[in-house]
Design a protein around this motif. Structure first.
Motif, short mmCIF file in Angstrom:
data_model
loop_
_atom_site.label_atom_id
_atom_site.label_comp_id
_atom_site.label_asym_id
_atom_site.label_seq_id
_atom_site.Cartn_x
_atom_site.Cartn_y
_atom_site.Cartn_z
N GLU A 1 1.49 -14.60 6.14
CA GLU A 1 2.40 -14.91 5.03
C GLU A 1 1.99 -14.21 3.75
N HIS A 2 0.68 -14.13 3.51
CA HIS A 2 0.19 -13.48 2.29
C HIS A 2 0.63 -12.02 2.26
N ALA A 3 0.45 -11.31 3.37
CA ALA A 3 0.83 -9.90 3.42
C ALA A 3 2.33 -9.72 3.28
N LEU A 4 3.10 -10.61 3.89
CA LEU A 4 4.56 -10.52 3.79
C LEU A 4 5.02 -10.69 2.34
N LEU A 5 4.42 -11.64 1.63
CA LEU A 5 4.80 -11.88 0.23
C LEU A 5 4.42 -10.70 -0.65
N VAL A 6 3.23 -10.13 -0.41
CA VAL A 6 2.81 -8.96 -1.18
C VAL A 6 3.77 -7.80 -0.94
N ALA A 7 4.08 -7.56 0.33
CA ALA A 7 4.99 -6.47 0.67
C ALA A 7 6.37 -6.70 0.07
N GLY A 8 6.86 -7.94 0.13
CA GLY A 8 8.18 -8.24 -0.41
C GLY A 8 8.24 -8.10 -1.92
N GLY A 9 7.24 -8.66 -2.61
CA GLY A 9 7.22 -8.57 -4.06
C GLY A 9 7.15 -7.13 -4.54
N ALA A 10 6.27 -6.34 -3.93
CA ALA A 10 6.15 -4.93 -4.31
C ALA A 10 7.40 -4.15 -3.94
N ALA A 11 8.02 -4.50 -2.81
CA ALA A 11 9.27 -3.84 -2.42
C ALA A 11 10.37 -4.10 -3.45
N GLY A 12 10.36 -5.29 -4.04
CA GLY A 12 11.34 -5.59 -5.08
C GLY A 12 11.20 -4.68 -6.29
N ILE A 13 9.96 -4.42 -6.72
CA ILE A 13 9.72 -3.50 -7.84
C ILE A 13 10.16 -2.09 -7.46
N PRO B 1 8.64 3.83 -5.99
CA PRO B 1 7.78 3.33 -4.91
C PRO B 1 6.31 3.31 -5.28
N LEU B 2 5.85 4.30 -6.05
CA LEU B 2 4.44 4.30 -6.45
C LEU B 2 4.12 3.09 -7.31
N ALA B 3 5.04 2.75 -8.21
CA ALA B 3 4.83 1.56 -9.04
C ALA B 3 4.79 0.31 -8.18
N GLY B 4 5.59 0.27 -7.11
CA GLY B 4 5.56 -0.88 -6.21
C GLY B 4 4.20 -1.06 -5.55
N VAL B 5 3.61 0.03 -5.11
CA VAL B 5 2.29 -0.04 -4.47
C VAL B 5 1.23 -0.50 -5.48
N VAL B 6 1.25 0.08 -6.68
CA VAL B 6 0.28 -0.29 -7.71
C VAL B 6 0.47 -1.74 -8.13
N PHE B 7 1.72 -2.17 -8.25
CA PHE B 7 2.00 -3.57 -8.59
C PHE B 7 1.44 -4.52 -7.53
N ALA B 8 1.55 -4.14 -6.26
CA ALA B 8 1.01 -4.98 -5.19
C ALA B 8 -0.49 -5.15 -5.34
N ILE B 9 -1.17 -4.09 -5.75
CA ILE B 9 -2.63 -4.15 -5.86
C ILE B 9 -3.06 -4.81 -7.16
#
Length: 491
Positions: free
Chosen positions: A166-178, A185-193
């Motif tokens: 669930e943790h990974a799914l939420l991280v992926a979803g939240g970053a995918a939204g950005i 897409p680069l901002a999405g990856v950085v936002f996830a981290i």
């Protein structure tokens, strides 16, 4: 001596056979990527609906400007009533909700009050209604909760104990939204981290990044490979740009820190008379807040309504009719909108406030709004104010860089974001961490239905593991302001 594993060359055939034999693993990957597509499409739908709503507001405003004195407060009150009545978890930005849902040890029922398909639908519809009302809010922060709610639903189709948790799914979803909201897409990856996970699980990092990129591609497919604010011309920078640039970074740091501090005080329930009245009468407060936003919008000639993207484009284009008080009026309108408790974010409004600060300093120091340095100072203001509000400088400067095609300004934007974030930390606690902690206190409490204008029950304290995950605890408040969410900050 036995050869170490890492010293042996990979056995291509054996590895290929192992991968092909794991059919269920490939099914899990396919499910995750399919949900990433759905998350991206959900953000695309949210974008289209939001643009349609604000376009209709602008038409109504152009036809009868003074009608907003009735329309905006009435619709704001209706939005808050519907939010508290049906989807309290959709209030505010959506980023603190996702951060709170990532807390370890959070019960599944509590997590469902922070992210779910139902909340994603409610966030989309009510967020668009906020723009139809002309409120100063954005859709980018809410897109994080929308996409996270979609991705979180994928857990029903994955093997237990295998694949993405669930943790990974939420991280992926939240970053995918950005990534989908900003076409970045680069901002999405950085936002996830930087904001959501602090690190990516090595086992799942490839799949998470693939999901983020795939969701971002949905936005590209729908709107084309565009830059949000177009491309700017970057002049040769010399020592003469140092003082104006430093003024922009420090000013944005101070203003962003004050803005974050105001939001924390407003949304966590300060013990002042206005906050106590808001807690007792949230719908009536929303109506008065909507009226204040309408008055500010009329005073600004309509410039402060909506997310502010059009004003930023005009500034970057060198148009000189942007009013001097735009940044201040947009600041106040965004704060009031957020304080009302409507579903909506502060990401886009923060960018427009920062652009206004950069534009004003360019006029003061360069003497002309058409100066070649003006677009650079505007971009620095955008990165600086967003970094100061969120205290996430890497995400801020990368978002701005991707939105203006500003690769030539990488170091300049980075310096502005870092300086502004450091100044902001002297003034305010981290906005999203504090709001996530505040949400967790309500999420772990037993929900009890209450009338929209009635005082909700005080939430229980968060469990130690949850509180630790959310960051430093906010100062004790007199009471909370709503059911699980009513007050989440926007990003």
């Amino acid at each position: 001596m036995k050869e170490h594993e890492h010293e042996r060359d990979p056995d291509v055939l054996a590895n290929l056979q192992h991968e092909l034999s794991d059919l269920r693993g490939w099914i899990d990957r396919a499910v995750v990527l399919a949900y990433a597509v759905l998350a991206g499409l959900a953000v695309v739908g949210f974008t289209l609906l939001s643009e349609w709503a604000f376009e209709h507001f602008q038409r109504g405003y152009a036809a009868a400007p003074w009608l907003v004195l009735v329309w905006t407060p009435a619709l704001t009150a209706a939005i808050v009533w519907m939010t508290r009545r049906w989807v309290p978890g959709a209030a505010g930005s959506g980023i603190p909700q996702v951060m709170a849902a990532l807390a370890p040890g959070l019960p599944p029922a509590a997590r469902g009050r922070l992210v779910s398909l139902r909340l994603s639908v409610g966030k989309t519809l009510l967020g668009a209604l906020g723009l139809l009302a002309g409120l100063s809010l954005g859709r980018e922060g809410p897109s994080v909760q929308v996409a996270a709610g979609v991705m979180h639903n994928a857990r029903h189709w994955l093997r237990r104990g295998q694949g993405l948790n669930e943790h990974a799914l939420l991280v992926a979803g939240g970053a995918a939204g950005i990534a989908a909201a900003f076409n970045a897409p680069l901002a999405g990856v950085v936002f996830a981290i930087e904001e959501l996970s602090r690190k990516l699980d090595a086992r799942n990092s490839g799949l998470i990044i693939a999901a983020i990129v795939l969701a971002g591609l949905m936005g590209v497919s729908a709107f084309g490979n565009y830059t949000y604010f177009g491309a700017i011309r970057v002049p040769g920078l010399d020592a003469s740009a140092l003082l104006p640039g430093l003024l922009v970074a420090v000013s944005c740091g101070v203003a962003g820190g004050v803005f974050a501090r105001l939001l924390i005080a407003s949304l966590t329930g300060s013990p002042d008379r206005i906050s106590r009245w808001r807690q007792r009468r949230p719908v009536a407060f929303a109506a008065l807040g909507g009226l204040a936003v309408a008055v500010i919008g009329l005073a600004s000639g309509g410039a402060t309504f909506g997310a502010g993207a059009q004003e930023v484009r005009r500034m970057l284009a060198g148009e000189s009719d942007v009013m001097q008080l735009y940044a201040l009026l947009k600041f106040v309108a965004t704060w009031i909108t957020t304080w009302c408790g409507v579903p909506g974010g502060i990401f886009a409004p923060a960018l427009s406030i920062g652009a206004g600060i950069g534009h004003d300093i360019a006029q003061l120091t360069a003497g002309s709004a058409s100066s070649a340095l003006t677009p650079v100072l505007i971009a620095m203001g955008m990165a600086g104010f967003l970094a100061a509000v969120t205290q996430a400088p890497l995400t801020a400067f990368i978002i701005v860089m991707e939105m203006i095609d500003g690769r030539a300004l990488v170091l300049t934007l980075m310096a502005s974001a870092m300086v502004a974030s450091l100044v902001s930390r002297l003034i305010s606690r981290p906005l999203y961490a504090v709001l996530a902690h505040h949400l967790l206190r309500g999420a772990v409490a037993t929900p009890a239905p209450c009338a929209p204008d009635a005082r909700p029950p005080a939430p229980a304290a968060a469990t130690p593991s949850v509180a630790a995950a959310a960051g430093p605890a906010p100062a004790p408040a007199a009471s909370t302001s709503g059911p699980t969410t009513a007050d989440t900050a926007p990003r």
